[in-house]
Scaffold this active site. Structure first.
Site, PDB file in Angstrom:
ATOM      1  N   ASP A   1      20.244  19.571   3.793  1.00 56.43           N
ATOM      2  CA  ASP A   1      20.482  18.263   3.182  1.00 56.43           C
ATOM      3  C   ASP A   1      21.954  17.936   2.990  1.00 56.43           C
ATOM      4  O   ASP A   1      22.300  16.783   2.720  1.00 56.43           O
ATOM      5  CB  ASP A   1      19.793  18.191   1.810  1.00 56.43           C
ATOM      6  CG  ASP A   1      20.477  19.100   0.790  1.00 56.43           C
ATOM      7  OD1 ASP A   1      21.037  18.575  -0.194  1.00 56.43           O
ATOM      8  OD2 ASP A   1      20.469  20.329   0.989  1.00 56.43           O
TER       9      ASP A   1
ATOM     10  N   ASP B   1      18.387  25.656   5.085  1.00 56.21           N
ATOM     11  CA  ASP B   1      18.879  25.667   3.719  1.00 56.21           C
ATOM     12  C   ASP B   1      17.649  25.683   2.798  1.00 56.21           C
ATOM     13  O   ASP B   1      16.548  25.287   3.208  1.00 56.21           O
ATOM     14  CB  ASP B   1      19.718  24.406   3.493  1.00 56.21           C
ATOM     15  CG  ASP B   1      20.142  24.226   2.053  1.00 56.21           C
ATOM     16  OD1 ASP B   1      20.741  25.162   1.492  1.00 56.21           O
ATOM     17  OD2 ASP B   1      19.866  23.152   1.487  1.00 56.21           O
ATOM     18  N   LEU B   2      17.830  26.121   1.547  1.00 58.11           N
ATOM     19  CA  LEU B   2      16.705  26.154   0.610  1.00 58.11           C
ATOM     20  C   LEU B   2      16.754  24.991  -0.391  1.00 58.11           C
ATOM     21  O   LEU B   2      15.941  24.086  -0.343  1.00 58.11           O
ATOM     22  CB  LEU B   2      16.683  27.494  -0.140  1.00 58.11           C
ATOM     23  CG  LEU B   2      16.407  28.748   0.678  1.00 58.11           C
ATOM     24  CD1 LEU B   2      16.470  29.991  -0.210  1.00 58.11           C
ATOM     25  CD2 LEU B   2      15.055  28.664   1.374  1.00 58.11           C
ATOM     26  N   ASP B   3      17.734  25.023  -1.294  1.00 57.35           N
ATOM     27  CA  ASP B   3      17.791  24.057  -2.393  1.00 57.35           C
ATOM     28  C   ASP B   3      17.965  22.631  -1.888  1.00 57.35           C
ATOM     29  O   ASP B   3      18.896  22.327  -1.126  1.00 57.35           O
ATOM     30  CB  ASP B   3      18.946  24.387  -3.334  1.00 57.35           C
ATOM     31  CG  ASP B   3      18.785  25.747  -3.991  1.00 57.35           C
ATOM     32  OD1 ASP B   3      17.648  26.255  -4.048  1.00 57.35           O
ATOM     33  OD2 ASP B   3      19.804  26.301  -4.449  1.00 57.35           O
TER      34      ASP B   3
END
Length: 238
Positions: free
Chosen positions: A188, A16-18
């Site tokens: 997250d 995941d990025l954000d």
């Protein structure tokens, strides 16, 4: 590092990025401010248009077209277009204006401060196994120096429905040409990242930098394979 399931050998990782690789809160705050200012400046009729009014339009659009949720950029653009139509602008101008505002949004959306730990960790991992980015958002890895670590990036909308739907996870498995159980997804969010990856047959690593208690979190649906508090811990797995 806490293990909740047996860890199988890891042949690749997806990320995941954000809020997994960087703190996304200040990015979204600044991007929202700058793009809304661009909307207000586009035409005198929009000078006093509020963020709350804009959000109401977004909510109405989502209620009318629930599937638009899977492409957050197009959802945002369509909302801007509708705001301009509601303000009395001609259709062609509303379409053009929505693209102009989205250009401002895109410019700020990828103004991201990526921690040195993230760069060091991804660089070390990328030397040993393939890495892939899987995001529901609209940050552009090539604009913040992250693309060099990834074999490819999958984005909700163009590449399938948003996580936790399996679409992008399945595409990653196919393109990597690896068994799903040999891929570790890192994120997250306990629903989109952990539950989504586990239901797709992957292993899942929950990054929990704020030391939340998994057993007491309302978003917990399925146990991750493991939990870490620092991204750098991943280098111990390969």
């Amino acid at each position: 590092m806490h293990f909740y399931r047996p860890l199988r050998p890891v042949a690749a990782m997806t990320f995941d990025l954000d809020d997994t690789l960087y703190d996304n809160y200040p990015v979204i705050l600044r991007t929202t401010q700058e793009s809304h200012s661009a909307l207000q400046a586009y035409h005198p009729a929009l000078k006093n248009y509020s963020v709350a009014q804009y959000q109401q339009v977004r909510d109405r659009l989502l209620a009318a077209e629930p599937e638009i949720y899977h492409d957050v950029s197009e959802w945002r653009r369509r909302a801007v277009e509708q705001v301009m139509l509601d303000a009395g602008l001609p259709s062609a101008q509303a379409v053009s204006g929505s693209h102009d505002v989205m250009a401002v949004f895109a410019r700020w959306r990828s103004e991201i401060e990526v921690p040195a730990e993230t760069h060091a960790t991804l660089a070390a991992l990328a030397q040993r196994i393939p890495l892939v980015a899987i995001t529901n958002g609209n940050a552009e890895p090539h604009l913040c120096g992250l693309d060099k670590y990834f074999q490819f990036t999958l984005r909700a909308g163009p590449d399938g429905r948003a996580k936790p739907y399996q679409d992008m996870y399945d595409v990653a498995v196919e393109r990597l040409n690896l068994p799903a159980e040999s891929i570790l997804h890192v994120g997250d969010d306990l629903i989109t990242d952990v539950a989504g990856a586990i239901r797709s047959g992957m292993q899942a690593c929950w990054i929990n930098p704020h030391q939340g208690n998994l057993m007491h979190m309302k978003d917990s649906r399925l146990l991750p394979t493991l939990e870490i508090s620092q991204l750098a811990s991943l280098t111990a797995l390969i």
